[in-house]
Design an enzyme around this catalytic site. Structure first.
Site, mmCIF file in Angstrom:
data_model
loop_
_atom_site.group_PDB
_atom_site.id
_atom_site.type_symbol
_atom_site.label_atom_id
_atom_site.label_comp_id
_atom_site.label_asym_id
_atom_site.label_seq_id
_atom_site.Cartn_x
_atom_site.Cartn_y
_atom_site.Cartn_z
ATOM 1 N N HIS A 284 0.859 -1.277 -0.307
ATOM 2 C CA HIS A 284 0.031 -0.069 0.230
ATOM 3 C C HIS A 284 0.920 1.283 -0.084
ATOM 4 O O HIS A 284 1.661 1.370 0.683
ATOM 5 C CB HIS A 284 -0.964 0.100 1.047
ATOM 6 C CG HIS A 284 -0.598 0.100 2.381
ATOM 7 N ND1 HIS A 284 -0.047 1.097 3.214
ATOM 8 C CD2 HIS A 284 -0.357 -0.768 3.508
ATOM 9 C CE1 HIS A 284 0.070 0.898 4.311
ATOM 10 N NE2 HIS A 284 0.155 -0.270 4.698
ATOM 11 N N ASP A 296 6.447 0.934 6.731
ATOM 12 C CA ASP A 296 4.675 0.718 6.493
ATOM 13 C C ASP A 296 4.265 1.497 5.809
ATOM 14 O O ASP A 296 3.735 2.811 5.919
ATOM 15 C CB ASP A 296 4.258 0.644 8.038
ATOM 16 C CG ASP A 296 2.540 0.307 7.908
ATOM 17 O OD1 ASP A 296 2.293 -0.237 6.853
ATOM 18 O OD2 ASP A 296 1.757 0.907 8.998
ATOM 19 N N GLU A 330 -5.075 1.959 2.508
ATOM 20 C CA GLU A 330 -5.099 0.792 3.368
ATOM 21 C C GLU A 330 -5.242 1.359 5.004
ATOM 22 O O GLU A 330 -5.772 0.655 5.344
ATOM 23 C CB GLU A 330 -3.940 0.025 3.224
ATOM 24 C CG GLU A 330 -3.814 -1.386 3.686
ATOM 25 C CD GLU A 330 -3.425 -1.216 5.386
ATOM 26 O OE1 GLU A 330 -3.661 -2.156 6.036
ATOM 27 O OE2 GLU A 330 -2.593 -0.095 5.674
ATOM 28 N N GLU A 331 -4.537 2.387 5.184
ATOM 29 C CA GLU A 331 -4.403 2.900 6.483
ATOM 30 C C GLU A 331 -5.507 3.273 7.273
ATOM 31 O O GLU A 331 -5.943 2.916 8.433
ATOM 32 C CB GLU A 331 -3.285 3.876 6.559
ATOM 33 C CG GLU A 331 -2.068 3.569 6.406
ATOM 34 C CD GLU A 331 -1.392 2.467 7.563
ATOM 35 O OE1 GLU A 331 -2.194 1.919 8.414
ATOM 36 O OE2 GLU A 331 -0.301 2.107 7.400
ATOM 37 N N ASP A 358 2.973 -6.231 3.393
ATOM 38 C CA ASP A 358 2.640 -5.166 4.229
ATOM 39 C C ASP A 358 3.233 -5.399 5.856
ATOM 40 O O ASP A 358 2.412 -5.425 6.695
ATOM 41 C CB ASP A 358 1.329 -4.929 4.153
ATOM 42 C CG ASP A 358 0.793 -3.662 4.973
ATOM 43 O OD1 ASP A 358 1.712 -2.947 5.266
ATOM 44 O OD2 ASP A 358 -0.303 -3.519 5.401
ATOM 45 N N HIS A 428 3.237 3.177 12.434
ATOM 46 C CA HIS A 428 2.525 3.974 12.709
ATOM 47 C C HIS A 428 3.159 5.295 13.536
ATOM 48 O O HIS A 428 2.373 5.953 14.368
ATOM 49 C CB HIS A 428 1.408 3.681 13.148
ATOM 50 C CG HIS A 428 0.263 2.926 12.228
ATOM 51 N ND1 HIS A 428 -0.931 2.400 12.822
ATOM 52 C CD2 HIS A 428 0.519 2.211 11.221
ATOM 53 C CE1 HIS A 428 -1.399 1.696 11.962
ATOM 54 N NE2 HIS A 428 -0.561 1.487 10.715
#
Length: 461
Positions: A284, A296, A330-331, A358, A428
């Site tokens: 992603h 990520d 995606e997030e 991912d 994140h």
């Protein structure tokens, strides 16, 4: 006697043929890994995506820049065609840096804590809010405390990773419910805000963001919610132990704007024998705004793009059409995966496999494979070919979020699983930056991905 000799001879021929095939496949994989470890552009591409574009949350200018970059990178990798597949995405913005500090009339200097708003959260009032804090470690504890103890307070979900789990994804899976649904559950009892301990094992001062949601069927009130860093959570507990009536001043400036148009980026090399059958490798493209999105999921994106380069630069003519997909959103919404699935159904596209990376740019460890079409059994038969390249296990059932919808139409899905012990140290956070990427680890994992795609293409199910 003659019949027995004939059967023995046929058996020997089949055995020799099998050995010849194994040797041919083994040499092909060795050549693929030689390419990845000496010529791959994975690291260079990830450096650009991470450091020149950085955080690229859906709807942001950086996300739009990433789409342009991905299209260019796919053509440079050797794609025959690159498509931009439209999708409308949410547009949530963080605003000014969040503030969380103590209000203690007995102490002159107040303590500040590192927090970050959770994606999708509403803001506090413009001047912030002030309230006492109540600590809970489960939804059951929250329910037992009830409205009389919670109303007007900030609920702090002080939930740690269970360190007994060998796989950090299991730790995350158990705690993420407090991030996603904690605000709604606390609002039911009159809470004014929620704080969640960052979902990580590492004791540092980087708070971990992530998406949350409001379930208005449970409670119509929407309250602000944020994450506090691991060390900040520890410090807050110490303060509350010393001053149980301690108040916090919380200020968050986030807001949700109107949906924005965006795109999945799809690059492909047409198959020479079965061009209407697709093998997909994807990651992603979007990433949270507080970091660079290197692990990520910049890593998964560049690894997928490099599959195209592997075919072109080694002059391998694929039997099936090979697709690299950089999914958007995606997030905090999954709109890219949904758009891809809708287009697949609408145009009756046939995918014989879809793989997603991912889980960071770390060393290869394993893959998880759906049992659809005998895919798990087939790939398990390739274990000896993949053993030299650090693939320790092949498990049943697993995939990435973006390709998950394809399971509904019988597509075998593969989730690539690198070493996950450090993934949630960076996940994140503002610390998910390019300098945390090891070039060799990134390329070794890319080599495994490319090899699996190659084996599916040449050998099939």
């Amino acid at each position: 006697m003659l019949k027995s000799l004939l059967l023995t001879f046929i058996g020997l021929l089949l055995f020799c043929s099998s050995l010849t095939s194994q040797n041919k496949d083994s040499l092909a994989l060795r050549k693929i890994f030689d390419y990845y470890l000496t010529q791959s552009n994975c690291y260079k591409n990830l450096e650009y995506l991470s450091t020149k574009i950085g955080g690229r949350l859906s709807g942001s200018p950086q996300a739009a820049q990433a789409v342009v970059w991905a299209k260019k990178a796919m053509y440079e990798a050797g794609a025959d065609t690159v498509y931009l597949q439209p999708c409308m995405v949410p547009h949530w913005v963080r605003g000014e840096k969040e503030i969380c500090k103590t209000i203690n009339p007995y102490v002159k200097q107040q303590t500040h804590f590192s927090i970050c708003a959770l994606g999708g959260s509403v803001a506090t009032p413009k001047t912030g809010l002030q309230a006492e804090v109540i600590v809970v470690t489960s939804f059951e504890e929250l329910e037992k405390l009830g409205e009389k103890n919670i109303k007007g307070k900030i609920v702090f979900y002080n939930v740690f990773f269970d360190q007994k789990h060998l796989h950090t994804g299991s730790c995350y899976g158990e705690t993420v419910k407090y991030r996603w649904g904690g605000a709604t559950q606390a609002a039911k009892y009159g809470a004014v805000a929620t704080i969640v301990r960052s979902m990580s094992s590492i004791n540092n001062d980087f708070p971990h963001t992530g998406v949350m949601g409001y379930d208005t069927s449970v409670c119509k009130a929407k309250i602000p919610c944020c994450a506090i860093s691991f060390s900040g959570a520890n410090a807050l507990i110490e303060k509350l132990n010393a001053f149980p009536k301690l108040k916090l001043h919380l200020k968050m400036n986030c807001q949700t704007l109107a949906d924005e148009p965006s795109f999945n980026v799809i690059g492909e090399i047409k198959g020479t024998e079965k061009p209407n059958e697709i093998i997909l490798a994807g990651g992603h493209l979007d990433a949270w705004d507080n970091g660079q999105g290197a692990h990520d999921d910049g890593a998964g994106v560049v690894q997928s793009i490099e599959v195209l380069a592997m075919y072109k630069k080694q002059n391998i003519k694929p039997k099936h059409t090979i697709r690299a997909v950089a999914f958007m959103n995606e997030e905090n919404g999954g709109r890219g995966g949904k758009a891809y699935f809708a287009d697949t159904k609408k145009n009756n596209l046939k995918h014989i496999a879809a793989l997603e990376s991912d889980a960071g740019g770390f060393s290869p460890r394993g893959i998880a494979v759906d049992t659809t079409m005998g895919a798990y059994k087939t790939i398990l038969g390739w274990k000896t070919l993949l053993d030299p390249y650090f693939l320790q296990y092949i498990n049943k059932d697993g995939h990435g979020a973006d390709i998950g919808y394809l399971k509904d139409i019988g597509v075998p899905l593969i989730g690539f699983e690198p070493d996950g012990q450090k993934y949630f140290d960076y996940h994140h956070t503002a610390d998910d930056t390019f300098d945390k990427i090891n070039k060799r680890e990134l390329e070794l994992s890319a080599g495994v991905i490319g090899s699996i795609i190659y084996l599916i293409d040449t050998k099939g199910w």
